[in-house]
Design a protein around this motif. Sequence first.
Motif, PDB file in Angstrom:
ATOM      1  N   ALA A 184       0.424  -0.998  -0.057  1.00  0.00           N
ATOM      2  CA  ALA A 184       0.427  -0.028  -0.203  1.00  0.00           C
ATOM      3  C   ALA A 184       0.604   0.975  -0.126  1.00  0.00           C
ATOM      4  CB  ALA A 184      -0.538   0.152   0.937  1.00  0.00           C
ATOM      5  N   THR A 185       1.654   1.000   0.692  1.00  0.00           N
ATOM      6  CA  THR A 185       2.907   2.320   0.966  1.00  0.00           C
ATOM      7  C   THR A 185       3.242   2.211   0.000  1.00  0.00           C
ATOM      8  OG1 THR A 185       4.550   1.070   2.446  1.00  0.00           O
ATOM      9  CG2 THR A 185       2.477   2.940   3.362  1.00  0.00           C
ATOM     10  N   ASP A 186       3.974   1.338  -1.795  1.00  0.00           N
ATOM     11  CA  ASP A 186       3.942   1.729  -2.273  1.00  0.00           C
ATOM     12  C   ASP A 186       3.075   2.383  -3.952  1.00  0.00           C
ATOM     13  OD1 ASP A 186       6.396   0.779  -2.019  1.00  0.00           O
ATOM     14  OD2 ASP A 186       6.211  -0.693  -3.190  1.00  0.00           O
ATOM     15  N   VAL A 187       2.221   2.733  -3.361  1.00  0.00           N
ATOM     16  CA  VAL A 187       0.894   3.248  -4.341  1.00  0.00           C
ATOM     17  C   VAL A 187       0.897   4.613  -3.732  1.00  0.00           C
ATOM     18  CG1 VAL A 187      -1.956   3.323  -4.732  1.00  0.00           C
ATOM     19  CG2 VAL A 187       0.038   1.112  -4.100  1.00  0.00           C
ATOM     20  N   VAL A 188       0.940   5.548  -4.679  1.00  0.00           N
ATOM     21  CA  VAL A 188       0.337   6.966  -4.878  1.00  0.00           C
ATOM     22  C   VAL A 188      -0.922   7.074  -4.840  1.00  0.00           C
ATOM     23  CG1 VAL A 188       0.124   8.905  -6.006  1.00  0.00           C
ATOM     24  CG2 VAL A 188       2.245   7.849  -6.525  1.00  0.00           C
ATOM     25  N   TRP A 189      -1.880   7.671  -3.559  1.00  0.00           N
ATOM     26  CA  TRP A 189      -3.243   7.477  -3.170  1.00  0.00           C
ATOM     27  C   TRP A 189      -3.894   9.065  -3.461  1.00  0.00           C
ATOM     28  CZ3 TRP A 189      -5.035   2.588  -2.615  1.00  0.00           C
ATOM     29  CH2 TRP A 189      -4.483   2.009  -2.344  1.00  0.00           C
ATOM     30  N   ASP A 190      -5.047   9.052  -4.533  1.00  0.00           N
ATOM     31  CA  ASP A 190      -5.843  10.162  -3.929  1.00  0.00           C
ATOM     32  C   ASP A 190      -6.222  10.233  -2.432  1.00  0.00           C
ATOM     33  OD1 ASP A 190      -6.411  12.818  -4.752  1.00  0.00           O
ATOM     34  OD2 ASP A 190      -7.378  12.314  -6.519  1.00  0.00           O
ATOM     35  N   LEU A 191      -7.158  11.734  -2.303  1.00  0.00           N
ATOM     36  CA  LEU A 191      -7.945  11.512  -1.343  1.00  0.00           C
ATOM     37  C   LEU A 191      -9.246  10.677  -1.324  1.00  0.00           C
ATOM     38  CD1 LEU A 191      -8.306  15.350  -0.243  1.00  0.00           C
ATOM     39  CD2 LEU A 191      -7.316  13.639   0.799  1.00  0.00           C
ATOM     40  N   PRO A 192      -9.488   9.863  -0.926  1.00  0.00           N
ATOM     41  CA  PRO A 192     -10.816   8.636  -1.405  1.00  0.00           C
ATOM     42  C   PRO A 192     -11.642   9.356  -1.135  1.00  0.00           C
ATOM     43  CG  PRO A 192      -9.616   8.155   0.782  1.00  0.00           C
ATOM     44  CD  PRO A 192      -9.074   9.064   0.142  1.00  0.00           C
ATOM     45  N   VAL A 193     -12.538  10.744  -0.345  1.00  0.00           N
ATOM     46  CA  VAL A 193     -13.330  11.062  -0.490  1.00  0.00           C
ATOM     47  C   VAL A 193     -12.979  12.679  -0.491  1.00  0.00           C
ATOM     48  CG1 VAL A 193     -14.771   9.442   0.751  1.00  0.00           C
ATOM     49  CG2 VAL A 193     -13.553  11.114   2.514  1.00  0.00           C
ATOM     50  N   ARG A 194     -13.838  13.346  -1.185  1.00  0.00           N
ATOM     51  CA  ARG A 194     -13.914  14.735  -0.638  1.00  0.00           C
ATOM     52  C   ARG A 194     -15.066  15.382  -0.243  1.00  0.00           C
ATOM     53  NH1 ARG A 194      -9.499  16.964  -4.055  1.00  0.00           N
ATOM     54  NH2 ARG A 194      -8.329  15.324  -5.067  1.00  0.00           N
ATOM     55  N   GLY A 195     -15.852  15.042   1.227  1.00  0.00           N
ATOM     56  CA  GLY A 195     -17.044  16.154   1.005  1.00  0.00           C
ATOM     57  C   GLY A 195     -16.117  16.414   2.522  1.00  0.00           C
ATOM     58  N   THR A 196     -16.910  17.782   3.468  1.00  0.00           N
ATOM     59  CA  THR A 196     -16.604  18.135   3.834  1.00  0.00           C
ATOM     60  C   THR A 196     -16.935  17.553   5.143  1.00  0.00           C
ATOM     61  OG1 THR A 196     -18.409  19.938   3.303  1.00  0.00           O
ATOM     62  CG2 THR A 196     -17.538  20.513   5.401  1.00  0.00           C
ATOM     63  N   VAL A 197     -14.929  18.393   5.841  1.00  0.00           N
ATOM     64  CA  VAL A 197     -14.637  17.357   7.151  1.00  0.00           C
ATOM     65  C   VAL A 197     -14.437  18.372   8.263  1.00  0.00           C
ATOM     66  CG1 VAL A 197     -12.542  16.240   8.315  1.00  0.00           C
ATOM     67  CG2 VAL A 197     -12.440  16.479   5.585  1.00  0.00           C
ATOM     68  N   TYR A 198     -14.869  17.833   9.395  1.00  0.00           N
ATOM     69  CA  TYR A 198     -15.839  18.068  10.748  1.00  0.00           C
ATOM     70  C   TYR A 198     -14.557  17.276  11.755  1.00  0.00           C
ATOM     71  CZ  TYR A 198     -19.660  19.764   7.960  1.00  0.00           C
ATOM     72  OH  TYR A 198     -20.747  20.460   7.158  1.00  0.00           O
TER      73      TYR A 198
END
Lengths: 266, 250
Positions: free
Chosen positions: A45-59
């Motif tokens: 997993a740490t070899d993969v380039v990950w985008d944000l899994p979600v893009r909602g509002t973070v509280y």
Amino acid sequence: MENDRAAPRRPVRAYARPVRRPLVWAIDVDPDEDRAWIDGEVVRATDVVWDLPVRGTVYGLLLNTVSQWTAFQPKMTRPPYEAPPSHPVLYVKPPNTLLPTGGTVALDPDVDVVAVGVTVGAVFARPVFRATPQMIDAGLLGYVIVGDLFVPHDDFFRPPFRTRARDGFTVLGPWVVDRTAYFPDVLRYRIWIDGREAATGEERWVRPPADVLASVSAFMTLAAGDVLLLGTPYTVPLARPGQSVALEVEGLGRSEFTVGRRGEER
Amino acid sequence: MNGPATGRVAYRGAVYDVTPAPGGVCLPNGEVVPEEAVVWLVPFRPRAIIALGLNYGDHARELRFEAPPEPIVFFKGPNALVGHRGTTPRPRSARMMHFETELAVVIGRRARFVPERDAYAVVAGYTVANDYAVRDDLENYYRPNLRAKNRDRSTPIGPWLVASEAVPDPMNLPLRTVVNGRIVQEGNTRDMLYGIPEIIAYLSRHMTLDAGDVILTGTPKGVENVVAGDVVESIIDGVGRLLNTLVDDG
């Protein structure tokens, strides 16, 4: 509570956005072994380039870990607070703070150190309003490991703009573990700085996550993709420019970032 | 309305970008329809929703607070926004829920470390907001807290996004609130404690601003309780007249 739940079988279902495979969403992961199966291929997993899994509002939730509540409790009856909070204390992590795992947090010129808060984010799958604690689970997609970074502060009277809203202060991912594969009763975490263990611990919540989420949904709608951070331990390590940080939450996975200095890169 | 202004509306099952026209709104095909015939949406795509607390000295005094030594900045979620002519639920148990008519500054491009003298260059335009507060729900932790300020549809905004060029002096705009036809709040944006250039410089010193970010710049003196059924108009000369109706939330 722990005993009546068998450990989930590995691998478990998760949701993620690997940058180089834009069509992928549902994957299988072994969160505690740094492994993921993407399109049938096993990867570190740490070899993969990950985008944000979600893009909602973070509280975020303040004073929802037992250690943070206990440490702050003596001040709660004194000015300017006057009384313990009667409802969950929330803050917003605006979009500029969001950073995928593997990224760099560039500290502003007026910030010397960043506190490495570690927590679990509950991720919503569908709009939830006025849910009961029993209904909350059905509204969730799952849970995500989050580095909820902040400039150290012990004054909670005014909203935390300079302390929590900085660019890159919400390190989120790599993936959202399906709600059936993680139960957020205890936060078990480890933090490394420059490869050396800087913190390890177990943290309990002041109010059970389902109760807190229901209480928030009593006055506002949480939308699909919104994330509610359940709280950070009172004592967390500090990181400085040039250092690399790794976080692990048992059952969720590992998140990494480096600390830089604004001006060195944009 | 002077100069270029744009709105977003739903009409007969579709969403349109519209412009003001005598007697209503002008659809992209040139058709003019009355403003009551459309559903008004937020006039831009909102990203970070940023608000300032106690940014007018007279309002701070009215609430018995000292003027803040630095801007009080808090954020809101998109659940809070509602368009022109929308409704805002009012909790039945609240003893004090008040309007806050505010000039909203919409950012037009990515911006970081903006000096005050360049601040207006990053502004796309202006609109009107009414940032309701439920005072009963205020608590002294990260105050103003979300329960008091972030209820669903508690922040009417619109109707128009008025382009920056069409507002030559945003720091000298009369604003007022009219409840059921009676003027209850009057002020002028020149009385802000932190003006628009200072706010943009301050914010961008600590965060990256981006297109669609909106800054609610605070409200002057004159807030008072409103109840379900009240029609609240927030008016800023040269920017717009925002209409909202309070409804009972049980």
